[in-house]
Design a protein around this motif. Structure first.
Motif, mmCIF file in Angstrom:
data_model
loop_
_atom_site.group_PDB
_atom_site.id
_atom_site.type_symbol
_atom_site.label_atom_id
_atom_site.label_comp_id
_atom_site.label_asym_id
_atom_site.label_seq_id
_atom_site.Cartn_x
_atom_site.Cartn_y
_atom_site.Cartn_z
ATOM 1 N N SER A 52 -24.650 12.098 15.811
ATOM 2 C CA SER A 52 -23.944 13.149 14.841
ATOM 3 C C SER A 52 -22.551 13.062 14.783
ATOM 4 N N PRO A 53 -22.231 13.693 15.260
ATOM 5 C CA PRO A 53 -20.593 14.123 15.532
ATOM 6 C C PRO A 53 -19.927 12.422 15.116
ATOM 7 N N THR A 54 -20.263 11.302 15.080
ATOM 8 C CA THR A 54 -19.648 10.480 14.847
ATOM 9 C C THR A 54 -19.824 10.008 13.056
ATOM 10 N N ALA A 55 -21.142 10.233 12.603
ATOM 11 C CA ALA A 55 -21.197 10.024 11.148
ATOM 12 C C ALA A 55 -20.635 11.381 10.726
ATOM 13 N N ALA A 56 -20.679 12.501 11.604
ATOM 14 C CA ALA A 56 -20.456 13.819 10.882
ATOM 15 C C ALA A 56 -19.001 13.599 10.518
ATOM 16 N N ALA A 57 -18.176 12.765 11.167
ATOM 17 C CA ALA A 57 -16.403 13.253 11.454
ATOM 18 C C ALA A 57 -15.637 11.358 10.850
ATOM 19 N N ALA A 58 -17.109 10.303 10.032
ATOM 20 C CA ALA A 58 -16.784 9.726 9.616
ATOM 21 C C ALA A 58 -16.712 10.479 8.014
ATOM 22 N N GLY A 59 -17.938 11.340 7.990
ATOM 23 C CA GLY A 59 -18.396 11.834 6.514
ATOM 24 C C GLY A 59 -16.499 12.576 5.866
ATOM 25 N N GLN A 60 -16.527 13.215 7.305
ATOM 26 C CA GLN A 60 -15.002 14.009 6.408
ATOM 27 C C GLN A 60 -13.774 13.250 6.574
ATOM 28 N N THR A 61 -13.811 11.696 6.745
ATOM 29 C CA THR A 61 -12.732 11.118 6.238
ATOM 30 C C THR A 61 -13.353 10.851 5.229
ATOM 31 N N MET A 62 -14.211 10.731 4.621
ATOM 32 C CA MET A 62 -14.700 9.763 2.736
ATOM 33 C C MET A 62 -14.404 10.914 2.333
ATOM 34 N N VAL A 63 -14.697 12.123 2.114
ATOM 35 C CA VAL A 63 -14.324 13.001 0.834
ATOM 36 C C VAL A 63 -13.454 13.838 1.192
ATOM 37 N N VAL A 64 -12.888 14.060 -0.012
ATOM 38 C CA VAL A 64 -11.915 14.692 -0.381
ATOM 39 C C VAL A 64 -11.137 16.056 0.532
ATOM 40 N N ALA A 66 -10.270 19.051 -0.186
ATOM 41 C CA ALA A 66 -10.924 20.307 -1.277
ATOM 42 C C ALA A 66 -12.476 20.581 -0.700
ATOM 43 N N ALA A 67 -13.363 19.438 -0.617
ATOM 44 C CA ALA A 67 -14.989 18.951 -0.565
ATOM 45 C C ALA A 67 -15.574 19.078 0.703
ATOM 46 N N ARG A 68 -14.617 19.084 1.553
ATOM 47 C CA ARG A 68 -15.726 18.697 2.352
ATOM 48 C C ARG A 68 -16.574 19.874 3.075
ATOM 49 N N ALA A 69 -16.241 20.578 3.245
ATOM 50 C CA ALA A 69 -17.433 21.590 3.734
ATOM 51 C C ALA A 69 -18.824 21.663 2.326
ATOM 52 N N GLN A 72 -20.183 18.224 3.631
ATOM 53 C CA GLN A 72 -20.790 18.802 4.902
ATOM 54 C C GLN A 72 -22.163 19.150 5.066
ATOM 55 N N ALA A 73 -22.266 20.702 4.373
ATOM 56 C CA ALA A 73 -23.626 20.960 4.150
ATOM 57 C C ALA A 73 -24.581 19.746 3.176
ATOM 58 N N ILE A 74 -23.696 19.213 2.271
ATOM 59 C CA ILE A 74 -24.914 18.598 1.466
ATOM 60 C C ILE A 74 -25.366 17.370 2.326
ATOM 61 N N SER A 75 -25.059 16.885 3.493
ATOM 62 C CA SER A 75 -25.153 15.628 4.606
ATOM 63 C C SER A 75 -26.477 16.526 4.795
ATOM 64 N N ASN A 76 -25.764 17.771 6.071
ATOM 65 C CA ASN A 76 -26.769 18.560 6.376
ATOM 66 C C ASN A 76 -28.313 18.615 5.789
ATOM 67 N N PHE A 77 -27.806 19.526 4.858
ATOM 68 C CA PHE A 77 -29.532 19.007 3.804
ATOM 69 C C PHE A 77 -30.101 18.276 3.503
ATOM 70 N N LEU A 78 -30.008 17.885 3.571
ATOM 71 C CA LEU A 78 -30.905 16.057 3.831
ATOM 72 C C LEU A 78 -31.236 15.655 4.903
ATOM 73 N N ASN A 79 -30.538 15.473 5.801
ATOM 74 C CA ASN A 79 -30.536 15.576 7.444
ATOM 75 C C ASN A 79 -31.845 15.763 7.892
#
Length: 135
Positions: A52-64, A66-69, A72-79
């Motif tokens: 979870s933390p490594t996937a979240a960290a990777a997701g944060q680097t993929m998103v600009v 301004a859209a990181r929150a 992450q919210a969409i990722s958490n919802f889908l998870n």
């Protein structure tokens, strides 16, 4: 800066931890002894806890930034939707379908079948690393 650099290496841990957790969870379910099952549960929990933390960290680097929150919210919802709603439902359905043939072992068999998802997840992380390096 060095801290803001896009780096796909964080997905290595997520990929390999996901892939390694599936056989360990199967061992938890089918271990011939309680101590072995407990040891496998511990190892599985450590590995899944690393995903979870490594996937979240990777997701944060993929998103600009301004859209990181939102990302992450969409990722958490889908998870949550997939893992806690649909996943549980599918394991229950599989258990019910297997019950006439497997009897009291149907839930264990259904949980074993569910371990295809960490394998799919790990392979998806590996594929995404290949794509990420090209971008």
């Amino acid at each position: 800066t060095r801290l803001a650099r896009r780096d796909h290496r964080t997905l290595h841990l997520a990929a390999w931890a996901s892939l390694a957790s599936a056989p360990l969870f199967v061992l938890c379910l089918w271990a011939p002894s309680v101590p072995l099952s407990i040891a496998a549960v511990f190892c599985c929990a450590v590995l899944i806890g690393a995903v979870s933390p490594t996937a979240a960290a990777a997701g944060q680097t993929m998103v600009v930034p301004a859209a990181r929150a939102t990302g992450q919210a969409i990722s958490n919802f889908l998870n949550a939707l997939g893992g806690y709603a649909v996943g549980v439902l599918l394991v229950g359905i599989a258990s019910d379908v297997l019950a006439p043939q497997a009897g009291s072992e149907s839930l264990r068999l259904a949980l074993t079948l569910g371990q295809i998802m960490p394998v799919v997840s790990g392979l998806a992380y590996l594929v995404s690393m290949r794509h990420w390096r090209r971008t």
